[in-house]
Motif scaffolding. Structure first.
Motif, PDB file in Angstrom:
ATOM      1  N   GLY A  57       0.802  -1.214   0.000  1.00 40.46           N
ATOM      2  CA  GLY A  57       0.000   0.000   0.000  1.00 40.46           C
ATOM      3  C   GLY A  57       0.834   1.262   0.000  1.00 40.46           C
ATOM      4  O   GLY A  57       1.995   1.283  -0.410  1.00 40.46           O
ATOM      5  N   ALA A  58       0.207   2.337   0.475  1.00 42.10           N
ATOM      6  CA  ALA A  58       0.867   3.643   0.473  1.00 42.10           C
ATOM      7  C   ALA A  58       1.967   3.688   1.526  1.00 42.10           C
ATOM      8  O   ALA A  58       1.954   2.959   2.517  1.00 42.10           O
ATOM      9  N   ARG A  59       2.932   4.562   1.288  1.00 47.59           N
ATOM     10  CA  ARG A  59       4.018   4.752   2.247  1.00 47.59           C
ATOM     11  C   ARG A  59       3.520   5.626   3.402  1.00 47.59           C
ATOM     12  O   ARG A  59       3.058   6.742   3.202  1.00 47.59           O
ATOM     13  N   GLY A  60       3.597   5.132   4.601  1.00 47.84           N
ATOM     14  CA  GLY A  60       3.145   5.895   5.757  1.00 47.84           C
ATOM     15  C   GLY A  60       4.235   6.821   6.246  1.00 47.84           C
ATOM     16  O   GLY A  60       5.302   6.359   6.677  1.00 47.84           O
ATOM     17  N   GLU A  61       3.984   8.118   6.209  1.00 45.58           N
ATOM     18  CA  GLU A  61       5.028   9.078   6.568  1.00 45.58           C
ATOM     19  C   GLU A  61       5.432   8.996   8.038  1.00 45.58           C
ATOM     20  O   GLU A  61       6.569   9.317   8.396  1.00 45.58           O
ATOM     21  N   ARG A  62       4.514   8.563   8.900  1.00 43.11           N
ATOM     22  CA  ARG A  62       4.818   8.498  10.335  1.00 43.11           C
ATOM     23  C   ARG A  62       5.219   7.094  10.793  1.00 43.11           C
ATOM     24  O   ARG A  62       5.416   6.858  11.991  1.00 43.11           O
ATOM     25  N   VAL A  63       5.336   6.180   9.845  1.00 41.76           N
ATOM     26  CA  VAL A  63       5.725   4.818  10.201  1.00 41.76           C
ATOM     27  C   VAL A  63       7.221   4.766  10.492  1.00 41.76           C
ATOM     28  O   VAL A  63       8.046   5.061   9.631  1.00 41.76           O
ATOM     29  N   ILE A  64       7.570   4.417  11.710  1.00 44.82           N
ATOM     30  CA  ILE A  64       8.970   4.267  12.111  1.00 44.82           C
ATOM     31  C   ILE A  64       9.472   2.885  11.712  1.00 44.82           C
ATOM     32  O   ILE A  64      10.572   2.733  11.190  1.00 44.82           O
TER      33      ILE A  64
END
Length: 330
Positions: free
Chosen positions: A21-28
């Motif tokens: 899916g989409a790249r999560g900007e807040r995913v560490i």
């Protein structure tokens, strides 16, 4: 054809990890080999989330669902707090089955201070026994976050409790009559009681207070697979010593009876810790103060191709299990 149990790593790379899916900007921390939870940045704190199904057991399935998922969150240094659960029941299931599962979920979650905040329940055509899929959410201060891919060359590998705990308890429950004839009722009751030790929440939070580089909950494929998963995540190798790996007598005897490898038997309840060698003594002491058995079983090495187990002075590759030993008997 895919074997029972976890999908092999090469197939995860080919079929799963390139469709996220989409790249999560807040995913560490996101999905990766050997990584059992995700971490999402919430400012001063981090939300840790993990999901796992219970497919290999029917008795006490609600208990397993809470603790297995809580364990994954705790290995990131987070305290598990919120739980969502999907319950899939077989056709013609009696209401008492659902009531029993919910009572186990409620009691287990309450014992860890976890709120059950949602989920889904249905009767599913084609199922022969219930399946419970849990999603656990936890929270940790950002500077206390630990990742399963943080092991470093030279880190000591600490294993808490004993290898094969969960698998031993499941087999003792599912094959109890047969085992009672072989070993007696008292033996089987001891093996069944191992289920009470499958939480590693206290193990993980205690070790994290001292200081660790990585922690991992060796579930399917047991300690052997857990070592490979930690090494995969960090791009490292390892050397472990078979005689240092703690295994309960009940596990040894049950595995011998069925021709199973205890090091490849599902091992929830044991916690694998990668820690700087200078912290090892303090970690062991802190765990001992809580009454938690632990042993230093080896160390991580820089060469990812070096994954060996030493036994009686000989070194051999520690093979990655194709599937969990549990599937041979349940």
């Amino acid at each position: 054809m895919l074997p029972p149990g976890k999908v092999p790593p090469e197939k995860l790379r080919e079929l799963v990890f390139n469709h996220l899916g989409a790249r999560g900007e807040r995913v560490i921390i996101g999905a990766d080999l050997g990584v059992d939870a995700a971490a999402v940045d919430f400012g001063s704190s981090v939300l840790v989330a993990s999901t796992d199904p219970i497919t290999g057991a029917e008795k006490r399935i609600g208990f397993y669902a809470v603790h297995v998922n809580a364990n994954d969150v705790a290995t990131f240094g987070a305290r598990p707090k919120w739980f969502l659960v999907s319950i899939l029941l077989p056709e013609n299931a009696d209401e008492s089955l659902l009531a029993g599962i919910m009572e186990e979920l409620h009691k287990s979650a309450s014992g860890l201070g976890i709120a059950i905040v949602g989920g889904h329940t249905e009767v599913t055509p084609g199922l022969k026994r219930p399946i419970v899929v849990g999603t656990m959410l936890g929270e940790v201060e950002k500077d206390k976050l630990v990742t399963s891919n943080g092991a470093r060359p030279g880190d000591a590998i600490i294993l808490t409790k004993w290898a094969g705990l969960e698998g031993t308890a499941i087999i003792a429950n599912e094959r109890g009559e047969e085992l009672e004839r072989a070993f007696g009722r008292e033996f089987v009751e001891r093996a069944r009681s191992f289920i009470e030790m499958i939480s590693v929440v206290e193990d993980a939070l205690t070790a994290n207070e001292v200081g660790v580089h990585a922690m991992h909950d060796p579930t399917e494929g047991g300690v052997a697979n857990g070592l490979h998963e930690m090494a995969d995540a960090a791009g490292l190798g390892f050397v472990v010593y078979k005689d240092r790996i703690p295994v309960r007598e009940e596990t040894v005897r049950i595995c011998g009876f069925y021709g199973l490898n205890p090091l490849a038997l599902i091992s929830s309840g044991a916690l694998m810790i990668a820690a700087p060698k200078e912290n090892t003594g303090k970690i062991m002491a802190a765990l001992s103060e809580k009454g938690i058995n632990a042993a230093v079983i080896g160390e991580f090495t820089e060469d990812p191709g070096e994954r060996v187990i030493c036994e009686k002075g000989t070194r051999r590759p520690l093979e990655r299990p194709d599937s969990d030993e549990l599937w041979k008997v349940v």
